[in-house]
Design an enzyme around this catalytic site. Structure first.
Site, PDB file in Angstrom:
ATOM      1  N   SER A  63     -10.853  -0.875   3.598  1.00 14.44           N
ATOM      2  CA  SER A  63     -10.017  -1.037   4.795  1.00 14.44           C
ATOM      3  C   SER A  63      -9.523   0.327   5.270  1.00 14.44           C
ATOM      4  CB  SER A  63      -8.790  -1.892   4.483  1.00 14.44           C
ATOM      5  OG  SER A  63      -9.204  -3.121   3.956  1.00 14.44           O
TER       6      SER A  63
ATOM      7  N   ARG B  64       0.835  -1.219   0.000  1.00 14.75           N
ATOM      8  CA  ARG B  64       0.000   0.000   0.000  1.00 14.75           C
ATOM      9  C   ARG B  64       0.867   1.266   0.000  1.00 14.75           C
ATOM     10  NH1 ARG B  64      -2.339  -3.654  -0.970  1.00 14.75           N
ATOM     11  NH2 ARG B  64      -4.320  -4.462  -0.204  1.00 14.75           N
TER      12      ARG B  64
ATOM     13  N   GLU C  72      -4.768   3.493   6.120  1.00 16.53           N
ATOM     14  CA  GLU C  72      -4.523   3.310   4.678  1.00 16.53           C
ATOM     15  C   GLU C  72      -5.207   4.468   3.941  1.00 16.53           C
ATOM     16  OE1 GLU C  72      -5.578  -0.647   3.094  1.00 16.53           O
ATOM     17  OE2 GLU C  72      -6.431   0.396   1.363  1.00 16.53           O
TER      18      GLU C  72
HETATM   19  C1  LIG Z   1     -15.499  -0.743  -0.725  1.00 18.22           C
HETATM   20  C2  LIG Z   1     -14.044  -0.444  -0.961  1.00 18.22           C
HETATM   21  C3  LIG Z   1     -13.154  -1.486  -1.156  1.00 18.22           C
HETATM   22  C4  LIG Z   1     -11.796  -1.233  -1.375  1.00 18.22           C
HETATM   23  N1  LIG Z   1     -10.951  -2.280  -1.576  1.00 18.22           N
HETATM   24  C5  LIG Z   1      -9.643  -2.066  -1.802  1.00 18.22           C
HETATM   25  C6  LIG Z   1      -8.748  -3.161  -2.038  1.00 18.22           C
HETATM   26  O1  LIG Z   1      -9.148  -4.325  -2.046  1.00 18.22           O
HETATM   27  N2  LIG Z   1      -7.441  -2.891  -2.243  1.00 18.22           N
HETATM   28  C7  LIG Z   1      -6.965  -1.610  -2.269  1.00 18.22           C
HETATM   29  O2  LIG Z   1      -5.757  -1.448  -2.476  1.00 18.22           O
HETATM   30  N3  LIG Z   1      -7.778  -0.555  -2.066  1.00 18.22           N
HETATM   31  C8  LIG Z   1      -9.098  -0.751  -1.838  1.00 18.22           C
HETATM   32  N4  LIG Z   1      -9.956   0.323  -1.616  1.00 18.22           N
HETATM   33  C9  LIG Z   1      -9.391   1.684  -1.592  1.00 18.22           C
HETATM   34  C10 LIG Z   1      -9.529   2.472  -2.933  1.00 18.22           C
HETATM   35  O3  LIG Z   1     -10.513   1.910  -3.738  1.00 18.22           O
HETATM   36  C11 LIG Z   1      -8.208   2.511  -3.698  1.00 18.22           C
HETATM   37  O4  LIG Z   1      -7.185   3.064  -2.913  1.00 18.22           O
HETATM   38  C12 LIG Z   1      -8.329   3.337  -4.985  1.00 18.22           C
HETATM   39  O5  LIG Z   1      -7.157   3.190  -5.760  1.00 18.22           O
HETATM   40  C13 LIG Z   1      -8.583   4.811  -4.730  1.00 18.22           C
HETATM   41  O6  LIG Z   1      -8.898   5.412  -5.961  1.00 18.22           O
HETATM   42  P1  LIG Z   1      -9.661   6.786  -6.047  1.00 18.22           P
HETATM   43  O7  LIG Z   1      -9.650   7.213  -7.474  1.00 18.22           O
HETATM   44  O8  LIG Z   1     -10.985   6.693  -5.405  1.00 18.22           O
HETATM   45  O9  LIG Z   1      -8.685   7.713  -5.203  1.00 18.22           O
HETATM   46  P2  LIG Z   1      -9.031   8.996  -4.243  1.00 18.22           P
HETATM   47  O10 LIG Z   1      -9.692   8.477  -3.037  1.00 18.22           O
HETATM   48  O11 LIG Z   1      -9.791   9.977  -5.073  1.00 18.22           O
HETATM   49  O12 LIG Z   1      -7.598   9.485  -3.968  1.00 18.22           O
HETATM   50  C14 LIG Z   1      -6.703   8.730  -3.197  1.00 18.22           C
HETATM   51  C15 LIG Z   1      -5.396   9.506  -3.067  1.00 18.22           C
HETATM   52  O13 LIG Z   1      -4.752   9.612  -4.320  1.00 18.22           O
HETATM   53  C16 LIG Z   1      -4.611  10.977  -4.720  1.00 18.22           C
HETATM   54  N5  LIG Z   1      -4.883  10.993  -6.164  1.00 18.22           N
HETATM   55  C17 LIG Z   1      -6.019  10.568  -6.776  1.00 18.22           C
HETATM   56  N6  LIG Z   1      -5.867  10.645  -8.097  1.00 18.22           N
HETATM   57  C18 LIG Z   1      -4.638  11.140  -8.330  1.00 18.22           C
HETATM   58  C19 LIG Z   1      -3.893  11.449  -9.521  1.00 18.22           C
HETATM   59  N7  LIG Z   1      -4.399  11.262 -10.750  1.00 18.22           N
HETATM   60  N8  LIG Z   1      -2.636  11.948  -9.387  1.00 18.22           N
HETATM   61  C20 LIG Z   1      -2.096  12.122  -8.154  1.00 18.22           C
HETATM   62  N9  LIG Z   1      -2.752  11.850  -7.006  1.00 18.22           N
HETATM   63  C21 LIG Z   1      -3.997  11.360  -7.096  1.00 18.22           C
HETATM   64  C22 LIG Z   1      -5.606  11.746  -3.879  1.00 18.22           C
HETATM   65  O14 LIG Z   1      -5.185  13.088  -3.661  1.00 18.22           O
HETATM   66  C23 LIG Z   1      -5.596  10.942  -2.588  1.00 18.22           C
HETATM   67  O15 LIG Z   1      -4.488  11.283  -1.793  1.00 18.22           O
HETATM   68  C24 LIG Z   1     -11.311   0.102  -1.399  1.00 18.22           C
HETATM   69  C25 LIG Z   1     -12.222   1.155  -1.202  1.00 18.22           C
HETATM   70  C26 LIG Z   1     -13.572   0.893  -1.000  1.00 18.22           C
HETATM   71  C27 LIG Z   1     -14.532   2.030  -0.819  1.00 18.22           C
END
Ligand SMILES: Cc1cc2nc3c(=O)[nH]c(=O)nc-3n(C[C@H](O)[C@H](O)[C@H](O)COP(=O)(O)OP(=O)(O)OC[C@H]3O[C@@H](n4cnc5c(N)ncnc54)[C@H](O)[C@@H]3O)c2cc1C
Length: 339
Positions: free
Chosen positions: A239, A164, A335
């Site tokens: 998580s 992570r 996380e």
């Molecule tokens: C139900 C559920 C299940 C999940 N299961 C998992 C799992 O199994 N494994 C796992 O690893 N994660 C999991 N996650 C966490 C999440 O889905 C991941 O971390 C995902 O990659 C986040 O993507 P996002 O676009 O929503 O990011 P955001 O929440 O929008 O951003 C996350 C971070 O990245 C930064 N960011 C976003 N986009 C960019 C970009 N283009 N350039 C630079 N910085 C950026 C943001 O500023 C922030 O700090 C889960 C979440 C949920 C709600």
């Protein structure tokens, strides 16, 4: 570039936390990113980059500019009989991307099915599930450097992926906007990962004769739907904490008191302990205070039942963190990105 004022961020975070952004804009191309980061709207206030908001806890209103990354696009960069290399815009939905690959029989991302969020955020924390991580398939990450507006390419190695973790959460934190990712997938001789018993059992239960890219994806989707709360129904960010690693000697001591304490080999001399187990042992599972709480089936998942405040969730997370420290002398770290 269209910058809006006072935007409610509740539709933009999977916790469904109501918080407002002083300013809000979207970017749809690399050149829009380059123009934006040189504009006063960007340089004269603090900035929050946003993908799908599925790894984010907003503890208060954001007194700055929220930039939602909506750079779309998918293209085949090169292809042989064995392999296909694809580039995806950072704004592409991760799960849609997975299904696009699975439908074509391309292997590598099937274990990462149904993870919410965008392609661009996936390398940030090296998303992982069911034995596969982003680092296993990524060739390179394209990102615009905020200081210079120049486009950089990070190879898999320079991304410094860890559990992570990546360079984008460490040395390069806050310095780049990820605009695209490039993945290498197999077209045949797939390295299928069925190391998780639940995946193997579900493949059989779903009636597949054996593992395949599609069978694994379907199994993972099935397991996740039955295990994890759907953010569309109950606000959550998956998580909340990372699984801590502790020295093997500390794990051995833990097992003396708790013979059932689960642990998995990590880097040399270390053992990874599921944070969910630690939290459950502290009595948090299913605890609810007002509109927020700890999910009744998943101690690792904090939830907003509706109308919960981000700061209350954060205070709950801190309480959980403290109680795990007191009971086990183990530090657990979020996380989720707390803003
Ligand atoms: C139900 C559920 C299940 C999940 N299961 C998992 C799992 O199994 N494994 C796992 O690893 N994660 C999991 N996650 C966490 C999440 O889905 C991941 O971390 C995902 O990659 C986040 O993507 P996002 O676009 O929503 O990011 P955001 O929440 O929008 O951003 C996350 C971070 O990245 C930064 N960011 C976003 N986009 C960019 C970009 N283009 N350039 C630079 N910085 C950026 C943001 O500023 C922030 O700090 C889960 C979440 C949920 C709600």
């Amino acid at each position: 570039m269209h910058v809006q004022q006072n935007i409610d961020l509740s539709p933009y975070n999977t916790f469904g936390i109501q918080a407002s952004a002083k300013a809000f804009t979207t970017v749809r191309s690399v050149s829009e990113v380059q123009a934006l980061i040189q504009s006063p709207a960007f340089t004269q206030q603090k900035v929050l980059l946003l993908g799908g908001g599925s790894n984010l806890l907003l503890t208060q209103d954001f007194n700055g500019l929220v930039v939602k990354i909506e750079i779309m696009g998918k293209e085949i960069v090169r292809e042989t009989d064995d392999q296909v290399v694809l580039k995806f815009g950072a704004g592409e939905n991760w799960h849609a991307l997975v299904l696009y690959c699975v439908e074509r029989g391309w292997g590598g991302v099937e274990n990462l099915s149904l993870i919410p969020g965008t392609a661009g955020a996936a390398p940030m924390q090296n998303i992982g599930a069911y034995g596969t991580e982003m680092k296993d398939v990524i060739v390179e990450v394209e990102a615009v450097e905020i200081r210079t507006a120049s486009v950089h390419t990070f190879s898999n190695e320079t991304c410094a992926f860890g559990y992570r973790d990546s360079i984008f959460k460490q040395q390069a934190k806050g310095l780049y906007i990820i605009t695209a990712i490039t993945l290498a997938l197999t077209k045949r001789n797939h390295a299928l990962n069925i190391s998780y018993g639940a995946v193997r059992e579900t493949i059989t239960a779903l009636g597949y004769a054996g593992p395949s890219v599609k069978a694994i994806s379907d199994a993972v989707i099935h397991i996740r739907r039955s295990k994890l709360p759907d953010p569309a129904v109950i606000g959550n960010a998956g998580s909340f904490f990372k699984n801590p690693t502790i020295p093997a000697a500390q794990y051995a001591a833990l097992q003396q008191y708790y013979p059932a304490a689960p642990g998995y080999p990590a880097e040399e001399g270390m053992v990874k302990v599921p944070a969910g187990w630690l939290i459950e042992q502290c009595g948090w599972k299913g605890k609810r205070t007002g509109n927020i709480g700890v999910h009744q089936h998943q101690a690792l998942v904090l939830v907003n039942y509706g109308g919960g405040k981000g700061n209350d969730l954060w205070q709950l997370a801190l309480q959980i963190q403290r109680s795990v420290k007191e009971k086990f002398n183990i530090d657990i770290h979020p996380e989720v990105n707390v803003v």
